[in-house]
Enzyme design. Structure first.
Site, PDB file in Angstrom:
ATOM      1  N   GLY A  92       0.825  -1.208   0.000  1.00  0.00           N
ATOM      2  CA  GLY A  92       0.000   0.000   0.000  1.00  0.00           C
ATOM      3  C   GLY A  92       0.853   1.249   0.000  1.00  0.00           C
ATOM      4  O   GLY A  92       2.014   1.236  -0.404  1.00  0.00           O
ATOM      5  N   GLY A  93       0.259   2.327   0.480  1.00  0.00           N
ATOM      6  CA  GLY A  93       0.957   3.609   0.507  1.00  0.00           C
ATOM      7  C   GLY A  93       2.228   3.555   1.332  1.00  0.00           C
ATOM      8  O   GLY A  93       3.115   4.404   1.184  1.00  0.00           O
TER       9      GLY A  93
ATOM     10  N   GLY B  53      24.798  15.019 -27.796  1.00  0.00           N
ATOM     11  CA  GLY B  53      24.275  15.487 -26.509  1.00  0.00           C
ATOM     12  C   GLY B  53      24.876  14.703 -25.359  1.00  0.00           C
ATOM     13  O   GLY B  53      25.055  15.217 -24.253  1.00  0.00           O
ATOM     14  N   ALA B  54      25.212  13.441 -25.643  1.00  0.00           N
ATOM     15  CA  ALA B  54      25.755  12.610 -24.577  1.00  0.00           C
ATOM     16  C   ALA B  54      27.119  13.141 -24.113  1.00  0.00           C
ATOM     17  O   ALA B  54      27.456  13.066 -22.933  1.00  0.00           O
ATOM     18  CB  ALA B  54      25.868  11.172 -25.051  1.00  0.00           C
TER      19      ALA B  54
HETATM   20  C1  HXC Z   1      -3.634  -4.700  11.183  1.00  0.00           C
HETATM   21  C2  HXC Z   1      -2.561  -6.483  10.262  1.00  0.00           C
HETATM   22  C3  HXC Z   1      -2.287  -5.731   9.089  1.00  0.00           C
HETATM   23  C4  HXC Z   1      -2.751  -4.391   9.037  1.00  0.00           C
HETATM   24  C5  HXC Z   1      -1.454  -7.689   8.851  1.00  0.00           C
HETATM   25  N1  HXC Z   1      -2.029  -7.677  10.062  1.00  0.00           N
HETATM   26  N2  HXC Z   1      -1.611  -6.522   8.227  1.00  0.00           N
HETATM   27  N3  HXC Z   1      -3.214  -5.943  11.288  1.00  0.00           N
HETATM   28  N4  HXC Z   1      -3.418  -3.910  10.110  1.00  0.00           N
HETATM   29  N5  HXC Z   1      -2.513  -3.618   7.975  1.00  0.00           N
HETATM   30  C6  HXC Z   1      -2.057  -8.749  11.032  1.00  0.00           C
HETATM   31  C7  HXC Z   1      -2.972  -9.899  10.609  1.00  0.00           C
HETATM   32  O1  HXC Z   1      -4.289  -9.627  10.968  1.00  0.00           O
HETATM   33  C8  HXC Z   1      -2.380 -11.036  11.398  1.00  0.00           C
HETATM   34  O2  HXC Z   1      -2.832 -10.954  12.720  1.00  0.00           O
HETATM   35  C9  HXC Z   1      -0.911 -10.733  11.417  1.00  0.00           C
HETATM   36  O3  HXC Z   1      -0.790  -9.327  11.118  1.00  0.00           O
HETATM   37  C10 HXC Z   1      -0.124 -11.480  10.363  1.00  0.00           C
HETATM   38  O4  HXC Z   1      -0.784 -11.301   9.128  1.00  0.00           O
HETATM   39  P1  HXC Z   1      -1.077 -12.512   8.139  1.00  0.00           P
HETATM   40  O5  HXC Z   1      -2.023 -12.021   7.137  1.00  0.00           O
HETATM   41  O6  HXC Z   1      -1.453 -13.714   8.933  1.00  0.00           O
HETATM   42  O7  HXC Z   1       0.364 -12.750   7.535  1.00  0.00           O
HETATM   43  P2  HXC Z   1       0.769 -13.132   6.055  1.00  0.00           P
HETATM   44  O8  HXC Z   1      -0.057 -14.280   5.558  1.00  0.00           O
HETATM   45  O9  HXC Z   1       2.245 -13.310   6.067  1.00  0.00           O
HETATM   46  O10 HXC Z   1       0.393 -11.867   5.142  1.00  0.00           O
HETATM   47  C11 HXC Z   1       1.039 -10.646   5.347  1.00  0.00           C
HETATM   48  C12 HXC Z   1       0.352  -9.542   4.539  1.00  0.00           C
HETATM   49  C13 HXC Z   1      -1.152  -9.513   4.840  1.00  0.00           C
HETATM   50  C14 HXC Z   1       0.560  -9.793   3.039  1.00  0.00           C
HETATM   51  C15 HXC Z   1       1.047  -8.228   4.900  1.00  0.00           C
HETATM   52  O11 HXC Z   1      -1.340  -9.517   6.242  1.00  0.00           O
HETATM   53  C16 HXC Z   1      -1.814  -8.319   4.278  1.00  0.00           C
HETATM   54  O12 HXC Z   1      -2.172  -8.295   3.087  1.00  0.00           O
HETATM   55  N6  HXC Z   1      -2.034  -7.304   5.100  1.00  0.00           N
HETATM   56  C17 HXC Z   1      -2.687  -6.089   4.642  1.00  0.00           C
HETATM   57  C18 HXC Z   1      -1.781  -5.279   3.761  1.00  0.00           C
HETATM   58  C19 HXC Z   1      -2.371  -3.960   3.422  1.00  0.00           C
HETATM   59  O13 HXC Z   1      -3.143  -3.870   2.447  1.00  0.00           O
HETATM   60  N7  HXC Z   1      -2.146  -2.973   4.293  1.00  0.00           N
HETATM   61  C20 HXC Z   1      -2.681  -1.672   4.161  1.00  0.00           C
HETATM   62  C21 HXC Z   1      -1.893  -0.966   3.165  1.00  0.00           C
HETATM   63  S1  HXC Z   1      -2.447   0.639   2.927  1.00  0.00           S
HETATM   64  P3  HXC Z   1      -3.035 -12.235  13.666  1.00  0.00           P
HETATM   65  O14 HXC Z   1      -3.702 -11.686  14.863  1.00  0.00           O
HETATM   66  O15 HXC Z   1      -3.865 -13.180  12.864  1.00  0.00           O
HETATM   67  O16 HXC Z   1      -1.649 -12.749  13.903  1.00  0.00           O
HETATM   68  C22 HXC Z   1      -1.362   1.537   3.753  1.00  0.00           C
HETATM   69  C23 HXC Z   1      -1.673   2.979   3.685  1.00  0.00           C
HETATM   70  C24 HXC Z   1      -0.497   3.779   3.997  1.00  0.00           C
HETATM   71  O17 HXC Z   1      -0.460   1.095   4.335  1.00  0.00           O
HETATM   72  C25 HXC Z   1      -0.816   5.152   3.605  1.00  0.00           C
HETATM   73  C26 HXC Z   1       0.366   5.948   3.416  1.00  0.00           C
HETATM   74  C27 HXC Z   1       0.086   7.148   2.573  1.00  0.00           C
END
Ligand code: HXC
Length: 518
Positions: free
Chosen positions: A173-174, A408-409
């Site tokens: 994500g971001g 130019g290079a």
């Molecule tokens: C809260 C999260 C989390 C999140 C993972 N977890 N991502 N909790 N917020 N963003 C937690 C899960 O619930 C899980 O908790 C533990 O972390 C491990 O995650 P798993 O999914 O079991 O692990 P894995 O299979 O290895 O997958 C990892 C992952 C996946 C690919 C990162 O968790 C995932 O897709 N997470 C979301 C990614 C995402 O889209 N994030 C937001 C991005 S937007 P438990 O309790 O079960 O152990 C962003 C905006 C930023 O970041 C803005 C900036 C401008």
């Protein structure tokens, strides 16, 4: 102090609870994925016994959470602090995937922001070790705003302290903009990945199946997108390389890079340099063979090796002092300048300039890559970045024209009229508006069309052009280069030229900032 008193007991209990928070099971989960724990990473990075943790006991804000739950843990999923790396002060943070997936909540972000501010105040490098699911979903806008504060600090520290980043798990994500804003990104092959939208979204929106590694693994970012600069096969090697890399850099923009003792094993005069460039101007050779013979032995640290390999960039040492090297690579695409190599070079030059690292340019470039693909994708705009970066750089800048320096290079690659300080050329240099074939085709178009033997006529004219124009002597006589040198003395000349430039001082007119073509 009363060591049997209530508060001392509470202190000990808290220490014990902190230790227990990291169970062997959690560590095993990380290890089974080929990853280390955040504490193990910190342990590898810092000189033994020097790391001082800050905010180990802060816990997530007890704000109401409407969806899911926030684990109340000590530290909130990130270890932050300072210590010594190779004896020099460094601040660092390491995200802990075992706690809510290393997700970034409000408190987690505040801890990172705190050390960012301290690193800036102290003028020390900061290193981020990322292993995170991104913004903590349960904390909503508070975590987004946490990211914004981190981005803001990276941007405002840019060019003041080196900011390095190691991706050691997901960066989704971001959140990917946090590493992307830093100076250099290290990635671990197969266990780290970065993307703005993950495989699931790609499937939903584009109906394409793609794995995380295919979409944003280390090799993708190292060779295609250019987001990652250094890639290693495991975490230990990645951290060791980062420590080595750090030793080339000053702690901040008002210091000079640290010097090391030169063991004297590279001869200042080396006749082998005369034999590297082939007699046939269309034959390739490896520019890295030249680099190795002119720098201190084994001191080359290449950056972005897999991205735009037609331009080689990296740090090296000359008599123990750090220099940045930008070199066309005739072995790949004849060393031509294209969009990727232009942006790669420009970013590297700007880093060197910000951190007082003198730049050595080794030139052998037939020109910019022609064609619809490059023109439509903006070679004009991107090539201009390289021009801008060189011209703007006030650090000592030396060029050695090895062979081709056409059009130019020639101008772009740190020509003297662009502010380059010294320009040397080997006798093999070909300096002209364009290569012989193009020049003959344009100037003798009519004559060639009317000739009974155009191939023979062209051959003769090309030969004449090479003798008369495509050589370094006209530029030498006109002062556009400083000297034609024997390749054997290249190291000696460069050392002497950088030494002459050691007190270079350029006063630039005051302005808010230039407007680089982005
Ligand atoms: C809260 C999260 C989390 C999140 C993972 N977890 N991502 N909790 N917020 N963003 C937690 C899960 O619930 C899980 O908790 C533990 O972390 C491990 O995650 P798993 O999914 O079991 O692990 P894995 O299979 O290895 O997958 C990892 C992952 C996946 C690919 C990162 O968790 C995932 O897709 N997470 C979301 C990614 C995402 O889209 N994030 C937001 C991005 S937007 P438990 O309790 O079960 O152990 C962003 C905006 C930023 O970041 C803005 C900036 C401008």
């Amino acid at each position: 102090m009363d060591l049997s008193g209530k508060s001392y007991k509470a202190f000990l209990e808290r220490q014990e609870a902190l230790k227990k928070q990291y169970s062997p099971k959690q560590a095993e989960k990380q290890h089974s994925k080929g990853k280390l724990t955040a504490r193990e990473r910190i342990g590898l990075l810092f000189d033994e016994g020097t790391f001082e943790e800050i905010d180990a006991f802060v816990t997530p804000a007890s704000q109401p959470v409407e969806f899911g739950k926030v684990e109340i843990t000590y530290g909130d999923g990130v270890i932050v602090g300072h210590g010594k790396v190779n004896g020099r002060l460094v601040f660092a943070f390491a995200q802990d995937f075992t706690i809510m997936g290393g997700s970034l909540g409000y408190v987690h972000a505040k801890k990172i922001v705190k050390i960012q501010e301290m690193a800036l105040k102290m003028g020390t490098p900061i290193i981020g070790m990322m292993d995170s699911g991104g913004a903590r979903i349960q904390e909503g806008v508070a975590s987004l705003s946490g990211y914004a504060s981190i981005f803001h600090n990276i941007i405002h520290s840019s060019g003041i302290i080196p900011q390095l980043c190691v991706i050691m798990g997901p960066a989704a994500g971001g959140a990917v903009y946090s590493p992307a804003l830093t100076d250099f990104v290290f990635m671990v092959n197969h266990t780290s990945y970065m993307f703005v939208t993950g495989p699931q979204v790609v499937k939903e929106v584009l109906n394409e199946d793609v794995t995380s590694d295919e979409l944003g693994g280390a090799m993708v970012h190292g060779s295609k997108s250019g987001v990652a600069h250094m890639i290693y096969d495991d975490e230990e090697n990645t951290i060791m390389a980062l420590k080595k890399f750090l030793a080339y850099l000053p702690s901040n923009n008002v210091e000079n890079p640290p010097a090391v003792a030169d063991d004297g094993s590279t001869p200042d005069i080396n006749e082998k340099l005369r034999d590297i460039v082939p007699d046939d101007p269309n034959k390739a050779y490896d520019i890295k063979d030249i680099i190795q013979l002119i720098i201190d032995k084994n001191s080359f640290f290449e950056t972005a090796e897999l991205f735009a390999p037609n331009l080689v960039t990296g740090f090296a040492r000359l008599k123990g002092k750090t220099i940045g090297i930008v070199a066309n690579q005739p072995k790949v695409l004849a060393g031509v300048l294209d969009i990727d190599s232009s942006t790669k070079g420009a970013r590297f030059i700007r880093f060197c300039d910000a951190f007082n690292i003198p730049i050595l340019t080794l030139e052998d470039v037939p020109g910019f890559l022609p064609g619809k693909d490059q023109e439509h994708a903006g070679i004009i705009r991107h090539g201009a970045k390289l021009l801008f970066a060189y011209s703007e750089a006030t650090v000592p800048r030396i060029t050695v024209i090895i062979r081709k320096a056409y059009g130019g290079a020639f101008i772009v690659m740190n020509s003297k009229s662009l502010g380059g300080d010294f320009s040397f050329a080997w006798p093999t240099a070909e300096i002209a508006v364009m290569g012989p074939d193009g020049a003959v085709a344009i100037l003798y178009k009519k004559e060639l069309a009317e000739s009974k033997n155009p191939a023979e006529m062209k051959k003769e004219l090309v030969k004449k052009y090479r003798n008369k124009i495509a050589n370094p002597f006209i530029a030498d006589e006109l002062g556009y280069i400083d000297e034609v040198i024997d390749p054997a003395v290249t190291r000696k000349k460069i050392i002497s030229a950088f030494s002459a430039l050691s007190n270079k001082w350029v006063k630039v007119p005051s302005r808010k900032h230039g407007n680089m073509p982005l």
